[in-house]
Write an enzyme that holds these catalytic residues in place. Structure first.
Site, PDB file in Angstrom:
ATOM      1  N   ALA A   1      17.532 -43.933 -40.924  1.00 40.93           N
ATOM      2  CA  ALA A   1      16.453 -44.912 -40.836  1.00 40.93           C
ATOM      3  C   ALA A   1      16.804 -46.055 -39.904  1.00 40.93           C
ATOM      4  O   ALA A   1      15.927 -46.737 -39.385  1.00 40.93           O
ATOM      5  CB  ALA A   1      16.145 -45.452 -42.233  1.00 40.93           C
TER       6      ALA A   1
ATOM      7  N   LEU B   1      25.909 -37.144 -34.025  1.00 37.55           N
ATOM      8  CA  LEU B   1      26.396 -36.792 -35.366  1.00 37.55           C
ATOM      9  C   LEU B   1      25.283 -36.789 -36.396  1.00 37.55           C
ATOM     10  O   LEU B   1      25.366 -36.083 -37.408  1.00 37.55           O
ATOM     11  CB  LEU B   1      27.490 -37.768 -35.806  1.00 37.55           C
ATOM     12  CG  LEU B   1      28.786 -37.749 -34.990  1.00 37.55           C
ATOM     13  CD1 LEU B   1      29.729 -38.828 -35.490  1.00 37.55           C
ATOM     14  CD2 LEU B   1      29.452 -36.386 -35.051  1.00 37.55           C
TER      15      LEU B   1
ATOM     16  N   ASP C   1      19.939 -48.756 -49.636  1.00 40.32           N
ATOM     17  CA  ASP C   1      19.734 -47.365 -49.198  1.00 40.32           C
ATOM     18  C   ASP C   1      20.895 -46.477 -49.628  1.00 40.32           C
ATOM     19  O   ASP C   1      21.463 -45.740 -48.830  1.00 40.32           O
ATOM     20  CB  ASP C   1      19.559 -47.324 -47.678  1.00 40.32           C
ATOM     21  CG  ASP C   1      18.968 -45.981 -47.214  1.00 40.32           C
ATOM     22  OD1 ASP C   1      18.370 -45.280 -48.055  1.00 40.32           O
ATOM     23  OD2 ASP C   1      19.103 -45.651 -46.028  1.00 40.32           O
TER      24      ASP C   1
ATOM     25  N   GLY D   1      18.977 -45.818 -37.094  1.00 39.26           N
ATOM     26  CA  GLY D   1      19.347 -45.467 -35.737  1.00 39.26           C
ATOM     27  C   GLY D   1      20.050 -44.130 -35.675  1.00 39.26           C
ATOM     28  O   GLY D   1      20.072 -43.356 -36.641  1.00 39.26           O
TER      29      GLY D   1
END
Length: 782
Positions: free
Chosen positions: A504, A500, A620, A506
């Protein structure tokens, strides 16, 4: 050409002739013994029928005044005996033979409506809205224009020391809460009714001076509202005038809400009154609009009144009635009085300073303790190191985002309060029968709780056994995330076949839990805790994150620990990420959807910062980490991963984001990182949502490539329309509001950025937003 000029001249001649005839007709006489009744001939009309003097209905009663009779709404412009105006149906208004204007009642009681100081021979209602009384020499001895109530009409003027008082309500013409006075010093000022004519009490002023010459407030028949010296010098123009004269009405009024407005009404179009001018602009500026012990906040175009903590409205139907305590205070009787109370702070609120004592304090907490230790102190106002102790009531409260004032209110310890106010149970006398019933109910409740606790404990033991043995793959809602084996997730994702996305932290794969045919997203993590650092710690962290349930956070369903492998199982979001919606031309949301998405994100971040068990800094926030469900509800993803990363991951993350993007400047400056870093990232995302473009895009011209800099340039130049281009029509006030919020969020100085709670209040339109400074000024001075 000459013929046209002749026709035009003739037209103007007949127009002026008709005006002259109307002016002459204004002196049509209302003679002695003329009378009016509410149910019969109820008014004396002006020659054109535009204005009427007489009875108008208020509820089940009547009042005497002047009103616009020539429009559908009988707008009242003057009321006789306004504070005792209502009379019954069985009265008669008479211009009596003895030369007075009186109200006669059936019981023989007469009430004088107008006292002219000498005998009245006749009266007249003029087309200007002026009601005039004459003596035997046909000299004007009284006119309504000299005794205004709340309204100024064209041709009327307010002289030095004359005042307009607002009405109590839209249906009650009695004296209201606000007044406009033409002061002797040549300044036009708005005050609360009852307040002295002193600067601290004024909430708007014309800032003019007369230099010893008399000044009047005037309104012309073209909508020109101005201040005029008696030497015919205009010293201030409140409006420019030049509006239509023909078939157009004007009136200036101190409205019920304390705002001074100029209205116009077109007799041709027959629409409602429209506002041409108003002051002050802020509806919370009128002092006392919310009454005693209450403060005012702006909600878009409306205001909301909020009681002090520990107070309730005296009348829910009338918010301006103010608030009263909902708990009992004992005063100074107990030597440990301070132990019975606590302080409820109200930040960014300003009040009248009526301090009985002022103490210098270095921090707000000291001021709180000063008030708690003084049994006479019921509240304190703290600002700039001064603690000003107050007695109740507090007056003239309003929220002002740009101010650092704090109101510290002493409240009983029994209640739990929120920012809006407190809720305390009323104090009641102790009754023995109630006490016995309460104890019995308490005992019964304890038994039920004990039995329930045992049953729940047994069920949890059974569930944990099932999870640890992996014999039951059931996914249970509203409990901690379950543990999966790596083999289960391999099967669910078809050996990690359908990717999908990558981030950062995975790679994410689409999967299906076979037992339930439930779609999930499986994230395979990188650079997380190693096996030596403990499976139990990872398990505990996952359990804590799994308990953070919020509609705007992506839900963690489960996890896997297999050697060094770490995987997370999330609910599947069918509409992808916010980036897919914002930056794909075919999916762009409309303005209302954008505002809703921004509020969704803000609520999710607020929950992480202030409402979950342990504070989480996301680190993030960006469109790729905001996912959209089937209803386009925004959900923040990866909010728990900052707690799982290796210690060097922060440096790696910063290096990746070295260019202008979503990362707050303090990351690059090696300063402590707080929740304000997320606020900065949200500000960048908000700009992207509003402008429907990426924060850094070098396909734009160089001066537009970095969105945060271009947005501030457009804000300064008042050219915000450039940010949205040629798309749908957007309310420019709402656009300006969103840009101001974003600029506050991306301030280089973290202390200037608002909390997410304040950001959400600003997004919802419940607080004022001051003009933000240049967000890079802190960086350039650092």
């Amino acid at each position: 050409m000459f013929s046209s000029l002749q026709c035009m001249a003739a037209s103007w001649f007949f127009l002026f002739l008709s005006i002259f005839c109307s002016a002459a007709a204004q002196r049509s006489i209302i003679s002695q013994n003329s009378s009016l009744t509410p149910s019969g001939n109820s008014s004396w009309l002006s020659p054109s029928g535009l204005y009427g003097f007489g009875f108008y209905q208020i509820g089940s009663g009547y009042a005497v005044g002047i009103f616009l009779n020539g429009i559908p709404e009988k707008t009242v412009v003057w009321t006789a005996n306004r504070d005792n105006a209502i009379v019954p149906r069985n009265v008669t208004l008479v211009l009596s033979s003895d030369g007075s204007l009186i109200l006669q009642q059936s019981q023989g009681q007469d009430t004088v409506i107008v006292s002219a100081g000498e005998r009245i021979l006749s009266a007249s209602m003029w087309d200007s809205g002026n009601f005039v009384l004459y003596n035997s020499a046909q000299k004007i001895i009284w006119q309504s224009f000299d005794y205004p109530t709340d309204t100024l009409l064209p041709g009327q003027h307010i002289k030095a020391d004359q005042q307009l008082y607002s009405s109590a309500s839209a249906t009650d013409q009695s004296t209201g809460m606000f007044r406009l006075i033409m002061q002797q010093d040549g300044t036009l000022v708005l005050y609360p009714t009852g307040a002295p004519n002193l600067p601290p009490y004024g909430y708007w002023a014309s800032n003019t001076s007369n230099n010893g010459v008399t000044v009047t407030l005037n309104l012309r028949d073209d909508g020109y509202l101005y201040l005029l010296k008696d030497n015919d010098t205009i010293i201030s123009s409140l409006t420019n005038g030049g509006y239509p004269r023909e078939r157009t009405l004007y009136r200036a009024i101190v409205d019920v809400d304390g705002i001074f407005r100029l209205y116009s009404y077109s007799l041709e179009r027959g629409k409602n009154w429209s506002v041409l001018y108003l002051n002050p602009k802020n509806k919370c500026d009128p002092k006392g609009i919310c009454g005693l012990n209450a403060f005012c906040i702006n909600q878009d175009t409306e205001i909301q009144c909020i009681c002090l903590p520990g107070f309730d409205f005296i009348s829910r139907d009338n918010m301006s009635s103010g608030c009263e305590r909902n708990f009992t205070i004992q005063g100074c009787k107990s030597p440990k009085e301070s132990l019975n109370f606590t302080i409820a702070p109200l930040d960014n609120t300003v009040w009248e300073n009526a301090a009985y004592d002022t103490v210098k304090t270095s921090i707000r907490e000291e001021c709180e303790q000063v008030c708690l230790n003084d049994c006479n102190c019921e509240a304190a106002l703290y600002k700039d190191g001064e603690c000003r102790k107050q007695r109740l009531p507090l007056k003239y409260g309003k929220r002002s985002l740009g101010d650092t004032d704090s109101a510290l209110v002493k409240v009983g310890r029994l209640g739990s309060f929120t920012e809006g106010g407190l809720s305390f149970p009323p104090k009641k006398e102790l009754r023995l029968d109630i006490l016995i019933v309460s104890i019995a109910l308490l005992a019964f409740s304890l038994v039920i709780f004990a039995v329930s606790g045992v049953l729940i404990h047994i069920k949890l033991l059974r569930d944990n056994k099932n999870i640890s043995s992996h014999k039951n793959a059931e996914l249970i809602n509203n409990v901690a995330p379950r543990a999966f084996t790596y083999a289960e997730l391999e099967l669910a994702t078809n050996d990690f076949k359908e990717e999908l996305g990558r981030g950062a932290f995975g790679t994410v794969y689409k999967g299906t839990l076979m037992n339930f045919q439930k779609l999930v997203a499986v994230k395979r993590l990188e650079k997380v805790l190693t096996e030596g650092e403990g499976e139990r710690e990872f398990h505990n962290e996952m359990t804590a994150i799994g308990r953070t349930h919020h509609r705007n956070l992506l839900r963690l369903l489960g996890y896997c620990v297999d050697g060094v492998k770490r995987l997370l199982v999330y609910e599947y979001m069918s509409n992808g990420s916010l980036a897919d919606i914002l930056f794909a031309p075919e999916n762009k949301p409309n303005w209302a959807e954008r505002i809703r998405i921004a509020c969704d994100i803000a609520r999710g971040i607020l929950y992480l910062h202030e409402e979950c068990e342990t504070q989480i800094i996301h680190c993030d926030i960006k469109p790729q980490n905001i996912l959209m469900d089937e209803n386009n509800c925004a959900k923040i993803a990866d909010f728990g991963l900052a707690k799982l990363l290796k210690h060097d991951q922060t440096k790696t993350f910063t290096a990746i984001r070295g260019t202008k993007g979503y990362v707050a400047p303090e990351w690059h400056q090696k300063l402590p990182v707080t929740v304000k870093a997320d606020v900065y990232s949200f500000g960048i995302v908000l700009l992207e949502i509003v402008c429907l473009r990426k924060s850094v895009d070098w396909s734009f011209p160089e001066d537009e490539a970095i969105l945060e800099e271009w947005a501030y340039d457009c804000f300064q130049a008042k050219e915000l329309h450039k940010l949205v281009g040629d798309e749908e029509i957007i309310d420019m006030k709402k656009l300006e509001r969103m840009i101001k919020i974003a600029i506050w969020c991306i301030q280089g100085d973290p202390s200037l950025r608002p909390s997410m709670k304040k950001v959400l209040l600003m997004l919802e339109g419940t607080v004022d937003i001051p003009i933000p400074p240049n967000p890079t000024s802190f960086l350039s001075s650092a």
